[in-house]
Design a protein around this motif. Structure first.
Motif, PDB file in Angstrom:
ATOM      1  N   PHE A 245       0.841  -1.189   0.000  1.00  0.00           N
ATOM      2  CA  PHE A 245       0.000   0.000   0.000  1.00  0.00           C
ATOM      3  C   PHE A 245       0.880   1.243   0.000  1.00  0.00           C
ATOM      4  CE2 PHE A 245      -2.476  -3.394   1.693  1.00  0.00           C
ATOM      5  CZ  PHE A 245      -3.797  -3.138   1.340  1.00  0.00           C
ATOM      6  N   ARG A 246       0.268   2.380  -0.301  1.00  0.00           N
ATOM      7  CA  ARG A 246       0.963   3.652  -0.174  1.00  0.00           C
ATOM      8  C   ARG A 246      -0.015   4.717   0.275  1.00  0.00           C
ATOM      9  NH1 ARG A 246       2.138   4.861  -6.607  1.00  0.00           N
ATOM     10  NH2 ARG A 246      -0.012   5.438  -7.196  1.00  0.00           N
ATOM     11  N   GLN A 247       0.533   5.763   0.876  1.00  0.00           N
ATOM     12  CA  GLN A 247      -0.278   6.886   1.303  1.00  0.00           C
ATOM     13  C   GLN A 247       0.498   8.172   1.058  1.00  0.00           C
ATOM     14  OE1 GLN A 247      -1.907   6.661   5.280  1.00  0.00           O
ATOM     15  NE2 GLN A 247      -3.604   7.982   4.670  1.00  0.00           N
TER      16      GLN A 247
ATOM     17  N   LYS B 212      -4.086  12.201   1.073  1.00  0.00           N
ATOM     18  CA  LYS B 212      -4.823  11.177   0.354  1.00  0.00           C
ATOM     19  C   LYS B 212      -5.028   9.950   1.230  1.00  0.00           C
ATOM     20  CE  LYS B 212      -3.255  12.539  -4.255  1.00  0.00           C
ATOM     21  NZ  LYS B 212      -2.643  12.069  -5.523  1.00  0.00           N
ATOM     22  N   GLU B 213      -6.018   9.149   0.859  1.00  0.00           N
ATOM     23  CA  GLU B 213      -6.293   7.913   1.567  1.00  0.00           C
ATOM     24  C   GLU B 213      -5.257   6.856   1.218  1.00  0.00           C
ATOM     25  OE1 GLU B 213     -11.172   8.419   1.717  1.00  0.00           O
ATOM     26  OE2 GLU B 213     -10.262   6.720   0.692  1.00  0.00           O
ATOM     27  N   ARG B 214      -5.133   5.868   2.103  1.00  0.00           N
ATOM     28  CA  ARG B 214      -4.237   4.763   1.838  1.00  0.00           C
ATOM     29  C   ARG B 214      -4.731   3.972   0.634  1.00  0.00           C
ATOM     30  NH1 ARG B 214      -1.445   1.727   6.797  1.00  0.00           N
ATOM     31  NH2 ARG B 214      -0.990   3.957   7.058  1.00  0.00           N
ATOM     32  N   GLU B 215      -3.816   3.689  -0.284  1.00  0.00           N
ATOM     33  CA  GLU B 215      -4.141   3.111  -1.573  1.00  0.00           C
ATOM     34  C   GLU B 215      -3.498   1.736  -1.705  1.00  0.00           C
ATOM     35  OE1 GLU B 215      -3.496   4.232  -6.331  1.00  0.00           O
ATOM     36  OE2 GLU B 215      -2.372   5.260  -4.755  1.00  0.00           O
TER      37      GLU B 215
ATOM     38  N   ALA C  62       5.155   8.787  -2.003  1.00  0.00           N
ATOM     39  CA  ALA C  62       4.284   8.409  -0.885  1.00  0.00           C
ATOM     40  C   ALA C  62       5.099   7.611   0.118  1.00  0.00           C
ATOM     41  CB  ALA C  62       3.101   7.574  -1.375  1.00  0.00           C
TER      42      ALA C  62
ATOM     43  N   TYR D  88       5.271   3.998   1.637  1.00  0.00           N
ATOM     44  CA  TYR D  88       4.853   2.674   1.192  1.00  0.00           C
ATOM     45  C   TYR D  88       4.866   1.704   2.361  1.00  0.00           C
ATOM     46  CZ  TYR D  88       4.897   4.020  -3.698  1.00  0.00           C
ATOM     47  OH  TYR D  88       4.608   4.614  -4.905  1.00  0.00           O
ATOM     48  N   TYR D  89       3.804   0.909   2.465  1.00  0.00           N
ATOM     49  CA  TYR D  89       3.610  -0.023   3.565  1.00  0.00           C
ATOM     50  C   TYR D  89       3.374  -1.428   3.033  1.00  0.00           C
ATOM     51  CZ  TYR D  89       2.372   4.267   6.127  1.00  0.00           C
ATOM     52  OH  TYR D  89       2.362   5.516   6.695  1.00  0.00           O
TER      53      TYR D  89
ATOM     54  N   PRO E 261      -7.470  -1.912   2.652  1.00  0.00           N
ATOM     55  CA  PRO E 261      -6.670  -1.855   3.884  1.00  0.00           C
ATOM     56  C   PRO E 261      -7.285  -2.596   5.059  1.00  0.00           C
ATOM     57  CG  PRO E 261      -6.719   0.289   2.815  1.00  0.00           C
ATOM     58  CD  PRO E 261      -7.697  -0.572   2.077  1.00  0.00           C
TER      59      PRO E 261
ATOM     60  N   TRP F 107       0.592  -4.317  10.076  1.00  0.00           N
ATOM     61  CA  TRP F 107       1.230  -3.370   9.176  1.00  0.00           C
ATOM     62  C   TRP F 107       2.642  -3.042   9.630  1.00  0.00           C
ATOM     63  CZ3 TRP F 107      -1.341  -1.198   4.927  1.00  0.00           C
ATOM     64  CH2 TRP F 107      -2.703  -1.501   4.846  1.00  0.00           C
TER      65      TRP F 107
END
Length: 126
Positions: free
Chosen positions: A38-40, A44-47, A93, A95-96, A110, A116
């Motif tokens: 994921f990225r944020q 912006k919301e987590r994508e 962003a 990144y997770y 998510p 996480w």
């Protein structure tokens, strides 16, 4: 609950590449879990970007990264990677990676995941 660790972020020019890594503490093996990237970005919301199931097969890619990003798993290194090619400024962003330990599938949502990491910064700029 797992505490994942991301690494490999940094500063890269547009068109460049980075490879992110996701690792688990000793005593855990990532091939027992579904993993998502994921990225944020600020404001912006987590994508959700990509996911891989317990068999090491990618299950989902977001439209924004389709054809540019690749998720994979190296069992010898017990690491899940996100290879990012042809990076754009819009990819900047944190990144997770995340894991879910109760499913055989995958997801870009998510809320589907159980644990996480702390994230790694990716900055794409000239």
């Amino acid at each position: 609950q797992l505490q994942l660790v991301e690494s490999g972020g940094g500063l890269v020019q547009p068109g460049g590449s980075l490879r992110l890594s996701c690792n688990a503490p000793s005593g855990f093996t990532l091939n027992r879990y579904a993993i998502g990237w994921f990225r944020q970005a600020p404001g912006k919301e987590r994508e959700g970007l990509a996911s891989i199931n317990i068999y090491g097969t990618p299950t989902n890619y977001a439209d924004a990264v389709q054809g540019r990003f690749t998720i994979s798993r190296d069992d010898a290194e017990d690491t899940v990677y996100l290879q990012m090619n042809n990076l754009e400024p819009e990819d900047t962003a944190i990144y997770y990676c995340a894991e879910r330990h109760t499913s055989f599938g995958g997801s870009l949502r998510p809320g589907w995941y159980d644990s996480w990491g702390q994230g790694t910064q990716v900055t794409v700029s000239s």
